[in-house]
Design a protein around this motif. Sequence first.
Motif, PDB file in Angstrom:
ATOM      1  N   VAL A   6       0.826  -1.208   0.000  1.00  0.00           N
ATOM      2  CA  VAL A   6       0.000   0.000   0.000  1.00  0.00           C
ATOM      3  C   VAL A   6       0.860   1.257   0.000  1.00  0.00           C
ATOM      4  N   GLN A   7       0.366   2.261  -0.703  1.00  0.00           N
ATOM      5  CA  GLN A   7       0.943   3.601  -0.613  1.00  0.00           C
ATOM      6  C   GLN A   7      -0.061   4.513   0.072  1.00  0.00           C
ATOM      7  N   ARG A   8       0.303   5.028   1.233  1.00  0.00           N
ATOM      8  CA  ARG A   8      -0.548   6.019   1.888  1.00  0.00           C
ATOM      9  C   ARG A   8      -0.060   7.410   1.514  1.00  0.00           C
ATOM     10  N   LEU A   9      -1.011   8.254   1.160  1.00  0.00           N
ATOM     11  CA  LEU A   9      -0.642   9.604   0.731  1.00  0.00           C
ATOM     12  C   LEU A   9      -0.230  10.448   1.921  1.00  0.00           C
ATOM     13  N   VAL A  10       0.934  11.050   1.837  1.00  0.00           N
ATOM     14  CA  VAL A  10       1.394  12.008   2.846  1.00  0.00           C
ATOM     15  C   VAL A  10       1.080  13.421   2.360  1.00  0.00           C
ATOM     16  N   GLU A  11       1.400  13.683   1.089  1.00  0.00           N
ATOM     17  CA  GLU A  11       1.072  15.000   0.533  1.00  0.00           C
ATOM     18  C   GLU A  11       1.089  14.931  -0.982  1.00  0.00           C
ATOM     19  N   LEU A  12       0.144  15.608  -1.615  1.00  0.00           N
ATOM     20  CA  LEU A  12       0.108  15.690  -3.065  1.00  0.00           C
ATOM     21  C   LEU A  12       0.572  17.079  -3.493  1.00  0.00           C
ATOM     22  N   ARG A  13       1.548  17.087  -4.414  1.00  0.00           N
ATOM     23  CA  ARG A  13       2.064  18.367  -4.919  1.00  0.00           C
ATOM     24  C   ARG A  13       1.814  18.476  -6.417  1.00  0.00           C
ATOM     25  N   VAL A  14       1.758  19.707  -6.899  1.00  0.00           N
ATOM     26  CA  VAL A  14       1.398  20.015  -8.287  1.00  0.00           C
ATOM     27  C   VAL A  14       2.546  20.817  -8.890  1.00  0.00           C
ATOM     28  N   ASP A  15       2.845  20.581 -10.163  1.00  0.00           N
ATOM     29  CA  ASP A  15       3.953  21.339 -10.759  1.00  0.00           C
ATOM     30  C   ASP A  15       3.465  22.632 -11.421  1.00  0.00           C
ATOM     31  N   CYS A  16       4.425  23.434 -11.833  1.00  0.00           N
ATOM     32  CA  CYS A  16       4.168  24.782 -12.354  1.00  0.00           C
ATOM     33  C   CYS A  16       3.211  24.793 -13.541  1.00  0.00           C
ATOM     34  N   ASP A  17       3.290  23.788 -14.384  1.00  0.00           N
ATOM     35  CA  ASP A  17       2.423  23.725 -15.557  1.00  0.00           C
ATOM     36  C   ASP A  17       1.101  23.011 -15.273  1.00  0.00           C
ATOM     37  N   ARG A  18       0.937  22.520 -14.048  1.00  0.00           N
ATOM     38  CA  ARG A  18      -0.260  21.788 -13.619  1.00  0.00           C
ATOM     39  C   ARG A  18      -0.490  20.539 -14.481  1.00  0.00           C
ATOM     40  N   ASP A  19       0.591  19.994 -15.038  1.00  0.00           N
ATOM     41  CA  ASP A  19       0.438  18.785 -15.859  1.00  0.00           C
ATOM     42  C   ASP A  19       1.286  17.621 -15.342  1.00  0.00           C
ATOM     43  N   CYS A  20       1.705  17.703 -14.085  1.00  0.00           N
ATOM     44  CA  CYS A  20       2.404  16.579 -13.450  1.00  0.00           C
ATOM     45  C   CYS A  20       2.203  16.678 -11.947  1.00  0.00           C
ATOM     46  N   LEU A  21       2.057  15.509 -11.303  1.00  0.00           N
ATOM     47  CA  LEU A  21       1.853  15.438  -9.853  1.00  0.00           C
ATOM     48  C   LEU A  21       3.032  14.750  -9.179  1.00  0.00           C
ATOM     49  N   LEU A  22       3.283  15.144  -7.950  1.00  0.00           N
ATOM     50  CA  LEU A  22       4.277  14.478  -7.104  1.00  0.00           C
ATOM     51  C   LEU A  22       3.549  14.040  -5.842  1.00  0.00           C
ATOM     52  N   ALA A  23       3.470  12.714  -5.636  1.00  0.00           N
ATOM     53  CA  ALA A  23       2.821  12.186  -4.439  1.00  0.00           C
ATOM     54  C   ALA A  23       3.900  11.781  -3.441  1.00  0.00           C
ATOM     55  N   LEU A  24       3.919  12.440  -2.295  1.00  0.00           N
ATOM     56  CA  LEU A  24       4.800  11.995  -1.209  1.00  0.00           C
ATOM     57  C   LEU A  24       4.026  10.916  -0.465  1.00  0.00           C
ATOM     58  N   VAL A  25       4.650   9.749  -0.303  1.00  0.00           N
ATOM     59  CA  VAL A  25       3.901   8.592   0.195  1.00  0.00           C
ATOM     60  C   VAL A  25       4.640   7.884   1.319  1.00  0.00           C
ATOM     61  N   ALA A  26       3.859   7.133   2.093  1.00  0.00           N
ATOM     62  CA  ALA A  26       4.411   6.164   3.026  1.00  0.00           C
ATOM     63  C   ALA A  26       4.177   4.802   2.368  1.00  0.00           C
ATOM     64  N   GLN A  27       5.257   4.160   1.981  1.00  0.00           N
ATOM     65  CA  GLN A  27       5.181   2.920   1.189  1.00  0.00           C
ATOM     66  C   GLN A  27       5.348   1.708   2.105  1.00  0.00           C
ATOM     67  N   GLU A  28       4.388   0.795   2.032  1.00  0.00           N
ATOM     68  CA  GLU A  28       4.540  -0.489   2.736  1.00  0.00           C
ATOM     69  C   GLU A  28       5.192  -1.485   1.802  1.00  0.00           C
ATOM     70  N   GLY A  29       6.321  -2.048   2.212  1.00  0.00           N
ATOM     71  CA  GLY A  29       6.997  -3.050   1.393  1.00  0.00           C
ATOM     72  C   GLY A  29       7.555  -2.440   0.127  1.00  0.00           C
ATOM     73  N   PRO A  30       7.869  -3.293  -0.860  1.00  0.00           N
ATOM     74  CA  PRO A  30       8.454  -2.791  -2.107  1.00  0.00           C
ATOM     75  C   PRO A  30       7.401  -2.070  -2.954  1.00  0.00           C
ATOM     76  N   ALA A  31       7.821  -1.003  -3.637  1.00  0.00           N
ATOM     77  CA  ALA A  31       6.906  -0.298  -4.530  1.00  0.00           C
ATOM     78  C   ALA A  31       6.831  -0.990  -5.888  1.00  0.00           C
ATOM     79  N   CYS A  32       7.893  -1.697  -6.275  1.00  0.00           N
ATOM     80  CA  CYS A  32       7.985  -2.255  -7.623  1.00  0.00           C
ATOM     81  C   CYS A  32       7.398  -3.668  -7.690  1.00  0.00           C
ATOM     82  N   HIS A  33       6.795  -3.977  -8.833  1.00  0.00           N
ATOM     83  CA  HIS A  33       6.194  -5.301  -9.003  1.00  0.00           C
ATOM     84  C   HIS A  33       7.262  -6.402  -9.060  1.00  0.00           C
TER      85      HIS A  33
END
Lengths: 119, 119
Positions: free
Chosen positions: A68-95
């Motif tokens: 699971v990824q729990r959201l810590v904070e969602l950020r938006v870039d200058c062009d509003r066309d990309c997001l950065l999610a700061l997360v608390a990751q349980e276990g590995p993020a990669c498949h």
Amino acid sequence: MPFDPTSLKYDAAGLIPCIAQDAASDEVLMFAWMNADAVAQTLATGRVTYWSRSRQSFWIKGESSGHVQRLVELRVDCDRDCLLALVAQEGPACHTNRRTCFYTAVRGGDEVELMAPMA
Amino acid sequence: MPFDPTSLKYDAAGLIPCIAQDAASDEVLMFAWMNADAVAQTLATGRVTYWSRSRQSFWIKGESSGHVQRLVELRVDCDRDCLLALVAQEGPACHTNRRTCFYTAVRGGDEVELMAPMA
């Protein structure tokens, strides 16, 4: 001002890229896509929810894997066309069972593996 | 094994997304696109070079602004369809003169500005 997911810029398929970064280690974990509903769901539930382009369905990260990824904070870039999610990751993020999807690097012209799958 | 830029997966427009992360602070700075030639140029020159979709031309980061990105390491993700460039960033990465493009955050339903432009 109140945040409105429809204020973001989506591509022709209605998607916006999202980078997931570990809020504790600052490691970049993965990259995936969201649509406006996935953005709204992520904010409403605190569970990071992407849009799977291959399955054409919501992808609540960790729903099947438990990673699971729990959201810590969602950020938006200058062009509003990309997001950065700061997360608390349980276990590995990669498949592949690695902590991050970005696990090879180009060094001296060669591509080398930086980490093994987690046990 | 030797790294070959054509081994990456590009989208229908021949592009691959690239996340730039400050190699010193771990801050995610910006998100842009590369084509295979931009990947090769970035590796050959050590100057991070994107493909500008609006201008349809190479975009050597900092060429006009002076806010150069020197490549520290290029990483590849599990699906080979996203890149992570660890960089040494001179000055602000964002065209708004902020350190990072991701300068607003959603907090308590509002979108708030996290940092002002650099002096």
